[in-house]
Design a protein around this motif. Structure first.
Motif, PDB file in Angstrom:
ATOM      1  N   GLY A 127      43.564  44.936  31.369  1.00  0.00           N
ATOM      2  CA  GLY A 127      44.421  43.877  31.877  1.00  0.00           C
ATOM      3  C   GLY A 127      44.389  43.653  33.382  1.00  0.00           C
ATOM      4  N   PRO A 128      44.494  44.707  34.181  1.00  0.00           N
ATOM      5  CA  PRO A 128      44.497  44.499  35.632  1.00  0.00           C
ATOM      6  C   PRO A 128      43.189  43.906  36.181  1.00  0.00           C
ATOM      7  CG  PRO A 128      45.382  46.658  35.094  1.00  0.00           C
ATOM      8  CD  PRO A 128      44.797  46.092  33.824  1.00  0.00           C
ATOM      9  N   HIS A 129      42.132  43.923  35.378  1.00  0.00           N
ATOM     10  CA  HIS A 129      40.824  43.427  35.827  1.00  0.00           C
ATOM     11  C   HIS A 129      40.492  42.037  35.283  1.00  0.00           C
ATOM     12  CE1 HIS A 129      39.882  47.325  37.536  1.00  0.00           C
ATOM     13  NE2 HIS A 129      40.380  47.856  36.429  1.00  0.00           N
ATOM     14  N   ILE A 130      41.350  41.488  34.458  1.00  0.00           N
ATOM     15  CA  ILE A 130      41.068  40.188  33.842  1.00  0.00           C
ATOM     16  C   ILE A 130      41.641  39.070  34.718  1.00  0.00           C
ATOM     17  CG2 ILE A 130      41.459  38.718  31.835  1.00  0.00           C
ATOM     18  CD1 ILE A 130      41.583  41.287  30.137  1.00  0.00           C
ATOM     19  N   LYS A 131      40.749  38.184  35.169  1.00  0.00           N
ATOM     20  CA  LYS A 131      41.168  37.028  35.968  1.00  0.00           C
ATOM     21  C   LYS A 131      41.630  35.881  35.073  1.00  0.00           C
ATOM     22  CE  LYS A 131      38.386  35.725  39.267  1.00  0.00           C
ATOM     23  NZ  LYS A 131      37.192  35.446  40.084  1.00  0.00           N
ATOM     24  N   ARG A 132      40.880  35.633  34.003  1.00  0.00           N
ATOM     25  CA  ARG A 132      41.202  34.553  33.062  1.00  0.00           C
ATOM     26  C   ARG A 132      40.886  35.030  31.665  1.00  0.00           C
ATOM     27  NH1 ARG A 132      38.196  29.374  33.512  1.00  0.00           N
ATOM     28  NH2 ARG A 132      36.395  30.722  33.718  1.00  0.00           N
ATOM     29  N   VAL A 133      41.630  34.491  30.702  1.00  0.00           N
ATOM     30  CA  VAL A 133      41.411  34.849  29.306  1.00  0.00           C
ATOM     31  C   VAL A 133      41.734  33.641  28.434  1.00  0.00           C
ATOM     32  CG1 VAL A 133      43.741  35.785  29.003  1.00  0.00           C
ATOM     33  CG2 VAL A 133      41.907  36.587  27.531  1.00  0.00           C
ATOM     34  N   MET A 185      36.865  36.534  28.275  1.00  0.00           N
ATOM     35  CA  MET A 185      37.447  37.008  29.522  1.00  0.00           C
ATOM     36  C   MET A 185      36.532  36.783  30.710  1.00  0.00           C
ATOM     37  SD  MET A 185      38.595  40.629  27.873  1.00  0.00           S
ATOM     38  CE  MET A 185      37.326  40.488  26.611  1.00  0.00           C
ATOM     39  N   GLU A 186      37.167  36.599  31.853  1.00  0.00           N
ATOM     40  CA  GLU A 186      36.481  36.648  33.147  1.00  0.00           C
ATOM     41  C   GLU A 186      37.120  37.794  33.913  1.00  0.00           C
ATOM     42  OE1 GLU A 186      35.764  34.127  37.268  1.00  0.00           O
ATOM     43  OE2 GLU A 186      37.030  33.267  35.702  1.00  0.00           O
ATOM     44  N   PHE A 187      36.306  38.710  34.382  1.00  0.00           N
ATOM     45  CA  PHE A 187      36.807  39.888  35.091  1.00  0.00           C
ATOM     46  C   PHE A 187      36.759  39.693  36.605  1.00  0.00           C
ATOM     47  CE2 PHE A 187      35.253  41.794  31.077  1.00  0.00           C
ATOM     48  CZ  PHE A 187      36.450  42.334  30.645  1.00  0.00           C
ATOM     49  N   ASP A 188      37.545  40.498  37.303  1.00  0.00           N
ATOM     50  CA  ASP A 188      37.502  40.482  38.759  1.00  0.00           C
ATOM     51  C   ASP A 188      36.290  41.274  39.254  1.00  0.00           C
ATOM     52  OD1 ASP A 188      38.157  43.250  38.789  1.00  0.00           O
ATOM     53  OD2 ASP A 188      40.286  42.836  39.043  1.00  0.00           O
ATOM     54  N   ASP A 189      36.129  41.341  40.548  1.00  0.00           N
ATOM     55  CA  ASP A 189      34.950  41.985  41.148  1.00  0.00           C
ATOM     56  C   ASP A 189      35.010  43.508  41.149  1.00  0.00           C
ATOM     57  OD1 ASP A 189      33.904  39.470  41.668  1.00  0.00           O
ATOM     58  OD2 ASP A 189      34.776  39.384  43.683  1.00  0.00           O
ATOM     59  N   ARG A 190      36.104  44.084  40.679  1.00  0.00           N
ATOM     60  CA  ARG A 190      36.230  45.543  40.700  1.00  0.00           C
ATOM     61  C   ARG A 190      35.583  46.223  39.501  1.00  0.00           C
ATOM     62  NH1 ARG A 190      42.209  46.482  40.646  1.00  0.00           N
ATOM     63  NH2 ARG A 190      42.116  44.596  39.403  1.00  0.00           N
ATOM     64  N   VAL A 191      35.157  45.452  38.488  1.00  0.00           N
ATOM     65  CA  VAL A 191      34.562  46.089  37.315  1.00  0.00           C
ATOM     66  C   VAL A 191      33.166  46.598  37.659  1.00  0.00           C
ATOM     67  CG1 VAL A 191      35.940  44.764  35.684  1.00  0.00           C
ATOM     68  CG2 VAL A 191      33.685  43.936  36.340  1.00  0.00           C
TER      69      VAL A 191
END
Length: 100
Positions: free
Chosen positions: A83-89, A8-14
């Protein structure tokens, strides 16, 4: 044995709190999901990760246990949280012969 790997790649909110909550879900899955032999969530330290910063690695007794895991309440809750924080998987699923 059946392997299931999710990168996974997460967004900047994590943040640290996000990862503490994920660790709680990991512990819950280890307790609740039948047929789960191994479950790990961690940072991807590979230099060639292509932006996939974290991964789950799991092993199941067989494909049927993996299928049951997909609907295990602990797994469903973790996916809804993350899920809402995952940019790519990207996902790998596959049979693995016996180790040794």
């Amino acid at each position: 044995m059946f392997l299931h790997i999710v990168m996974m790649e997460f967004d900047d909110r994590v943040d640290a709190e996000f990862f503490r909550t994920v660790d709680e879900y990991v512990a819950r899955m280890k307790r609740e999901c039948e047929g789960l032999l191994l479950y790990h969530f961690g940072a991807n330290v590979a230099a060639r990760s292509q932006g996939y910063t974290h991964a789950t690695s799991s092993a199941f007794v067989d494909a049927a246990a993996h299928d049951a895991y997909q609907t295990c309440p602990a797994h469903v809750a973790m996916k809804e949280y993350m899920g809402p924080h995952i940019k790519r998987v990207v996902v790998y699923d596959g049979e693995m012969g016996s180790i040794g």
